[in-house]
Design an enzyme around this catalytic site. Structure first.
Site, PDB file in Angstrom:
ATOM      1  N   SER A  50       0.589  -1.536   0.264  1.00 29.87           N
ATOM      2  CA  SER A  50       0.251  -0.789   0.234  1.00 29.87           C
ATOM      3  C   SER A  50       0.155   1.244  -0.314  1.00 29.87           C
ATOM      4  CB  SER A  50      -0.757   0.047   1.290  1.00 29.87           C
ATOM      5  OG  SER A  50      -0.194   0.430   2.567  1.00 29.87           O
ATOM      6  N   ASP A  62      -1.918   9.481   5.944  1.00 34.26           N
ATOM      7  CA  ASP A  62      -3.001   9.596   6.353  1.00 34.26           C
ATOM      8  C   ASP A  62      -3.446  10.804   7.290  1.00 34.26           C
ATOM      9  OD1 ASP A  62      -1.852   6.938   6.561  1.00 34.26           O
ATOM     10  OD2 ASP A  62      -0.652   6.947   8.069  1.00 34.26           O
ATOM     11  N   GLY A 111       1.488   4.396   4.472  1.00 36.59           N
ATOM     12  CA  GLY A 111       1.530   2.794   3.307  1.00 36.59           C
ATOM     13  C   GLY A 111       1.973   1.889   3.576  1.00 36.59           C
ATOM     14  N   ASN A 135       6.486   3.142   3.693  1.00 42.40           N
ATOM     15  CA  ASN A 135       7.161   3.336   4.642  1.00 42.40           C
ATOM     16  C   ASN A 135       8.489   2.384   4.493  1.00 42.40           C
ATOM     17  OD1 ASN A 135       5.229   5.261   5.903  1.00 42.40           O
ATOM     18  ND2 ASN A 135       4.325   3.624   7.155  1.00 42.40           N
ATOM     19  N   PHE A 195     -11.005   3.711   5.954  1.00 38.56           N
ATOM     20  CA  PHE A 195      -9.925   3.634   4.859  1.00 38.56           C
ATOM     21  C   PHE A 195     -10.144   3.508   3.556  1.00 38.56           C
ATOM     22  CE2 PHE A 195      -7.104   0.891   2.315  1.00 38.56           C
ATOM     23  CZ  PHE A 195      -5.987   1.994   2.709  1.00 38.56           C
ATOM     24  N   ASN A 248       3.465  -9.739  13.635  1.00 33.96           N
ATOM     25  CA  ASN A 248       4.149  -9.680  14.805  1.00 33.96           C
ATOM     26  C   ASN A 248       3.344 -10.331  15.835  1.00 33.96           C
ATOM     27  OD1 ASN A 248       1.201  -9.229  14.915  1.00 33.96           O
ATOM     28  ND2 ASN A 248       1.063  -6.964  14.674  1.00 33.96           N
ATOM     29  N   ASP A 289       7.043  -1.439  10.014  1.00 32.66           N
ATOM     30  CA  ASP A 289       7.791  -0.681   8.878  1.00 32.66           C
ATOM     31  C   ASP A 289       8.944  -0.714   9.058  1.00 32.66           C
ATOM     32  OD1 ASP A 289       4.968  -1.221   7.962  1.00 32.66           O
ATOM     33  OD2 ASP A 289       4.735   0.825   8.045  1.00 32.66           O
TER      34      ASP A 289
END
Length: 332
Positions: free
Chosen positions: A8, A12, A48, A52, A116, A195, A257
């Site tokens: 992406s 933001d 995105g 990033n 979004f 994560n 990121d």
């Protein structure tokens, strides 16, 4: 090392409401909510996941190839990325849709109302990685980060068809993807990034065990927040790398990121897995102390000081010479 970062690219819009959303709700009228909030602050950040990560790689003196879809409103953002060393020649520009937008309002209790807009991201499925590779004389690694789900699946198929090594990073899209789709994205990846919560989501959605996953990927890298990162493979004992501590937490946006960018930068300079994770952790700590995924200032001397304080002078010196070209020395 020619690294293509797919995923992406977004803007933001972050706002703050100086009250509590819940105070405005009427218990017996929740079936017909119509509310407007007067906000005090508006912060607009470039974002995105792919953008990033590409930005972070460029801070570490690589020239990443950004692959994603944007709208005709991308000109200023493109100029920003290119001025910081990101190759944007493979970014698809939609003729009809705007670049993706994330709009989020946070109240004083840290409750959030967000939307979004995918916009041009839905056209990322039309990007052919073979053409990207031809433009750059081949690809050494393709990172498949959160994106339009069909784009993620196509990019993975393209990697297999053309023999490109790839890293799977389904993260935010795990909730959207089906079990068979996730299995397709993971199978055969050199690297798998999640994560800790996504680690368990992936196992639940695929029906695989941890051993099943490790049989199918080269290494599974799981970020653990303040507890660092765990690296697993089917052939070696698990390795845990501590996080770089910070007392100045500002915004977690883009921290994962940044870790990916640092990790991949380390691998590209042949630092080894442990050192690559240390670079990722150090860059993540820098981003944690700034608002937005690309608003930080990368200072090599300060970066090496973080590495020295957490991992020792020998580790920092090795990273200085391999990744930063030996231009600076760690501070005592």
């Amino acid at each position: 090392m020619r690294i293509a970062v797919t995923g992406s690219i977004a803007t933001d819009h972050l706002m703050v409401f100086p009250g509590r959303f819940t105070d405005q709700l009427i218990a017996d009228r929740l079936d017909r909510v119509s509310l407007s909030f007067l906000v005090d602050d508006l912060h607009i950040h470039r974002g995105g996941v792919a953008a990033n990560i590409a930005f972070g790689l460029a801070q570490l003196d690589l020239t990443p190839i950004l692959v994603g879809a944007v709208g005709p409103d991308f000109a200023d953002y493109r100029a920003w990325l290119e001025s910081h060393g990101v190759d944007t020649a493979s970014v698809h520009v939609s003729a009809t849709r705007h670049t993706s937008r994330f709009l989020c309002t946070t109240d004083e209790s840290q409750n959030q109302i967000a939307s979004f807009y995918a916009g041009a991201m839905s056209e990322a499925r039309d990007i052919d990685l073979a053409r990207v590779a031809a433009r750059h004389g081949g690809l050494d690694l393709v990172l498949i980060a959160p994106n339009d789900p069909d784009a993620m699946l196509r990019h993975t198929r393209d990697c297999r068809a053309h023999g490109f090594r790839f890293a799977a990073d389904p993260s935010q899209q795990l909730a959207r993807l089906t079990g068979p789709q996730i299995r397709s994205l993971v199978e055969g990846a050199d690297l798998l990034f999640t994560n800790e919560y996504e680690h368990d989501m992936l196992l639940s959605a695929t029906g695989w065990t941890r051993s099943d996953v490790l049989f199918r990927v080269g290494r599974w890298i799981t970020t653990l927040g303040e507890n660092g990162v765990r690296i697993e493979s089917g052939t070696e004992p698990p390795l845990t790398i501590p996080a770089v501590p910070t007392d100045a937490v500002v915004d977690p946006t883009g921290v994962g990121d940044a870790f990916r960018a640092g990790f991949l930068a380390g691998l590209s300079r042949q630092t080894g897995i442990e050192q690559a994770a240390r670079i990722g952790a150090a860059l993540a700590s820098v981003v944690l102390e700034s608002a937005g995924g690309q608003e930080y200032l990368f200072a090599p001397e300060e970066f090496l000081a973080r590495l020295t304080a957490t991992y020792g002078a020998a580790a920092a010196t090795d990273i200085e010479h391999r990744v930063l070209g030996g231009k600076v020395s760690p501070q005592p």
